[in-house]
Design a protein around this motif. Structure first.
Motif, PDB file in Angstrom:
ATOM      1  N   MET A 188       0.779  -1.208   0.108  1.00 33.23           N
ATOM      2  CA  MET A 188      -0.119  -0.031   0.138  1.00 33.23           C
ATOM      3  C   MET A 188       0.672   1.265   0.023  1.00 33.23           C
ATOM      4  SD  MET A 188      -3.000   1.179   2.907  1.00 33.23           S
ATOM      5  CE  MET A 188      -4.015  -0.362   2.732  1.00 33.23           C
ATOM      6  N   ALA A 189       0.679   2.070  -1.035  1.00 33.23           N
ATOM      7  CA  ALA A 189       1.485   3.397  -0.853  1.00 33.23           C
ATOM      8  C   ALA A 189       1.133   4.403   0.264  1.00 33.23           C
ATOM      9  CB  ALA A 189       1.077   4.039  -2.425  1.00 33.23           C
ATOM     10  N   GLU A 190       2.062   5.212   0.435  1.00 29.81           N
ATOM     11  CA  GLU A 190       1.959   5.803   1.643  1.00 29.81           C
ATOM     12  C   GLU A 190       0.677   6.764   1.741  1.00 29.81           C
ATOM     13  OE1 GLU A 190       4.276   9.984   3.081  1.00 29.81           O
ATOM     14  OE2 GLU A 190       5.406   8.137   3.142  1.00 29.81           O
ATOM     15  N   ASN A 191       0.415   7.398   0.655  1.00 29.15           N
ATOM     16  CA  ASN A 191      -1.074   8.162   0.942  1.00 29.15           C
ATOM     17  C   ASN A 191      -1.978   7.339   0.723  1.00 29.15           C
ATOM     18  OD1 ASN A 191       0.366  10.668   0.273  1.00 29.15           O
ATOM     19  ND2 ASN A 191       0.173  10.780  -1.824  1.00 29.15           N
ATOM     20  N   ASP A 192      -2.146   6.231   0.261  1.00 32.23           N
ATOM     21  CA  ASP A 192      -3.411   5.156   0.267  1.00 32.23           C
ATOM     22  C   ASP A 192      -3.275   4.901   1.887  1.00 32.23           C
ATOM     23  OD1 ASP A 192      -3.788   5.417  -2.378  1.00 32.23           O
ATOM     24  OD2 ASP A 192      -2.439   3.460  -2.671  1.00 32.23           O
ATOM     25  N   ALA A 193      -2.113   4.525   2.459  1.00 31.01           N
ATOM     26  CA  ALA A 193      -1.957   3.968   3.853  1.00 31.01           C
ATOM     27  C   ALA A 193      -2.819   5.258   4.560  1.00 31.01           C
ATOM     28  CB  ALA A 193      -0.754   3.733   4.253  1.00 31.01           C
ATOM     29  N   LYS A 194      -2.275   6.553   4.439  1.00 31.14           N
ATOM     30  CA  LYS A 194      -2.962   7.449   5.116  1.00 31.14           C
ATOM     31  C   LYS A 194      -4.453   7.761   5.106  1.00 31.14           C
ATOM     32  CE  LYS A 194       1.275  10.642   5.121  1.00 31.14           C
ATOM     33  NZ  LYS A 194       1.788  11.806   4.601  1.00 31.14           N
ATOM     34  N   ARG A 195      -4.795   7.529   3.689  1.00 37.41           N
ATOM     35  CA  ARG A 195      -6.221   7.521   3.596  1.00 37.41           C
ATOM     36  C   ARG A 195      -7.042   6.334   4.244  1.00 37.41           C
ATOM     37  NH1 ARG A 195      -5.972   7.571  -1.591  1.00 37.41           N
ATOM     38  NH2 ARG A 195      -6.108   9.505  -1.976  1.00 37.41           N
ATOM     39  N   ALA A 196      -6.611   5.369   4.214  1.00 35.86           N
ATOM     40  CA  ALA A 196      -7.324   4.281   4.725  1.00 35.86           C
ATOM     41  C   ALA A 196      -7.335   4.472   6.303  1.00 35.86           C
ATOM     42  CB  ALA A 196      -6.432   2.843   4.475  1.00 35.86           C
ATOM     43  N   ALA A 197      -6.298   4.886   6.874  1.00 33.53           N
ATOM     44  CA  ALA A 197      -6.272   5.205   8.453  1.00 33.53           C
ATOM     45  C   ALA A 197      -7.306   6.258   8.431  1.00 33.53           C
ATOM     46  CB  ALA A 197      -4.903   5.465   9.009  1.00 33.53           C
ATOM     47  N   ALA A 198      -7.390   7.351   8.036  1.00 32.85           N
ATOM     48  CA  ALA A 198      -8.309   8.255   8.167  1.00 32.85           C
ATOM     49  C   ALA A 198      -9.659   7.832   7.911  1.00 32.85           C
ATOM     50  CB  ALA A 198      -7.937   9.325   7.268  1.00 32.85           C
ATOM     51  N   GLU A 199     -10.153   6.877   7.117  1.00 30.32           N
ATOM     52  CA  GLU A 199     -11.183   6.424   6.831  1.00 30.32           C
ATOM     53  C   GLU A 199     -11.707   5.578   7.948  1.00 30.32           C
ATOM     54  OE1 GLU A 199     -13.484   7.196   4.582  1.00 30.32           O
ATOM     55  OE2 GLU A 199     -12.386   8.531   3.179  1.00 30.32           O
ATOM     56  N   ALA A 200     -10.933   4.792   8.467  1.00 34.23           N
ATOM     57  CA  ALA A 200     -11.166   3.864   9.557  1.00 34.23           C
ATOM     58  C   ALA A 200     -11.513   4.589  10.874  1.00 34.23           C
ATOM     59  CB  ALA A 200      -9.968   3.018   9.843  1.00 34.23           C
ATOM     60  N   ALA A 201     -10.825   5.696  11.087  1.00 35.28           N
ATOM     61  CA  ALA A 201     -11.057   6.614  12.396  1.00 35.28           C
ATOM     62  C   ALA A 201     -12.348   7.120  12.131  1.00 35.28           C
ATOM     63  CB  ALA A 201      -9.877   7.452  12.442  1.00 35.28           C
ATOM     64  N   ILE A 202     -12.838   7.899  11.055  1.00 33.44           N
ATOM     65  CA  ILE A 202     -14.025   8.604  10.637  1.00 33.44           C
ATOM     66  C   ILE A 202     -15.398   7.582  11.055  1.00 33.44           C
ATOM     67  CG2 ILE A 202     -12.660  10.236   9.706  1.00 33.44           C
ATOM     68  CD1 ILE A 202     -14.218   9.511   7.177  1.00 33.44           C
ATOM     69  N   ALA A 203     -15.055   6.291  10.769  1.00 36.52           N
ATOM     70  CA  ALA A 203     -16.169   5.728  10.875  1.00 36.52           C
ATOM     71  C   ALA A 203     -16.547   5.433  12.165  1.00 36.52           C
ATOM     72  CB  ALA A 203     -15.724   4.107  10.586  1.00 36.52           C
ATOM     73  N   GLU A 204     -15.643   6.190  13.243  1.00 38.89           N
ATOM     74  CA  GLU A 204     -16.316   6.119  14.877  1.00 38.89           C
ATOM     75  C   GLU A 204     -17.175   7.177  14.896  1.00 38.89           C
ATOM     76  OE1 GLU A 204     -13.754   5.447  17.927  1.00 38.89           O
ATOM     77  OE2 GLU A 204     -12.408   4.243  16.871  1.00 38.89           O
TER      78      GLU A 204
END
Length: 230
Positions: free
Chosen positions: A1-17
Motif C-alpha cells: 500500500m502506497a503511503e498516501n493510500d495508507a494515510k487515507r485508509a487510516a483516516a477512513e477507519a477513524a472517521i467511521a467512529e
C-alpha cells in the motif's frame, strides 16, 4: 500500500467512529486532511456533526468540505479528536507539530473524550527522537529558550518559511525544531521543557492519545491504550 493510500485508509477507519451529533476535533497535516475530506463526504450523505479546527488551514479545508465549525474558545470538550503524528511509539507517546499547529493540537487533544491518532506505518517507531521535536516559543524569549534547550542536550533550529523568514504559528509565535536524537525519557524531557519560561508548548504528546489506527502494507491495524491515564 502506497503511503498516501495508507494515510487515507487510516483516516477512513477513524472517521467511521463519528456518529450523529458528535463534536469532532480536526487535526492538521496531510493525514488529517484525508479525515476532513472523508467527513465532508459523510455529511453530504446525511451525517449530522460539527467540528473544531486545530489550525487556520484546517478551518479552510473543513469549510470547503462542508463541515460545520464551532469556535473552540466556546468549547470545553469534544467527543473525538482525530489527528496524525510525526512519530509514535508502542506506549502511544508521540511527537507532533511538523505542521506547526502543535499547541492548538495539544489543547484540542486534551479536551477530547477520545483521541484517535492516524498514521501510515512509517510513523511508528520503537523510540522517539529521529524526528525533531517542535516547540512554540514567544518571540521575546527566542534566544533564552534556545539556550535552555541546548542545556537539555538538544540542538534548536529556528523554523524558516519559504522565503527564509521565521515561520510563525497561527498565534504569531516562533517555531523551533529541537534535535535531541533518541529520547530515553520523554516524560522527563517534557517536564523540563514545560519549566522553561517563554516556551509555550512542545510537541511531545505523552498521555493524550487513546487509540492508534495504522495504515500499512497489510491493511489497517488498530491499537487501543490498555489503561488511559490523562
Amino acid at each position: 500500500m502506497a503511503e498516501n493510500d495508507a494515510k487515507r485508509a487510516a483516516a477512513e477507519a477513524a472517521i467511521a467512529e463519528v456518529r450523529d451529533d458528535m463534536l469532532v476535533g480536526l487535526g492538521t497535516g496531510s493525514t488529517a486532511a484525508y479525515a476532513i475530506a472523508g467527513l465532508g463526504r459523510r455529511i453530504a450523505g446525511g451525517l449530522r456533526m460539527s467540528a473544531v479546527a486545530t489550525s487556520l488551514a484546517t478551518e479552510t479545508a473543513a469549510r470547503a468540505a462542508g463541515i460545520p465549525l464551532l469556535p473552540f474558545e466556546d468549547v470545553s470538550q469534544v467527543d473525538i479528536a482525530i489527528d496524525g503524528a510525526d512519530e509514535i511509539d508502542p506506549a502511544f507517546r508521540a511527537i507532533k507539530g511538523g505542521g506547526g499547529a502543535l499547541l492548538r493540537e495539544k489543547i484540542v487533544a486534551a479536551s477530547a473524550r477520545r483521541m484517535i491518532c492516524i498514521v501510515d506505518a512509517s510513523k511508528t517507531v520503537r523510540q522517539l527522537g529521529a524526528h525533531p521535536l517542535p516547540i512554540e516559543v514567544l518571540p521575546f524569549a527566542r534566544s533564552f529558550v534556545s539556550e535552555a534547550v541546548r542545556g537539555l542536550g538538544g540542538e534548536p533550529r529556528l523554523r524558516l518559511g519559504p522565503t527564509g523568514e521565521p515561520a510563525r504559528s497561527d498565534q504569531g509565535n516562533l517555531l523551533i525544531d529541537c534535535v535531541f536524537g533518541p529520547i530515553a525519557d520523554p516524560e522527563a524531557l517534557a517536564a523540563a521543557l514545560s519549566d522553561i519560561p517563554g516556551m509555550l508548548g512542545h510537541g511531545l504528546f505523552l498521555r493524550e492519545i487513546d487509540a492508534l489506527v495504522i495504515g500499512g502494507p497489510n491493511g489497517i491495524e488498530r491499537r487501543e491504550r490498555s489503561t488511559t491515564v490523562r
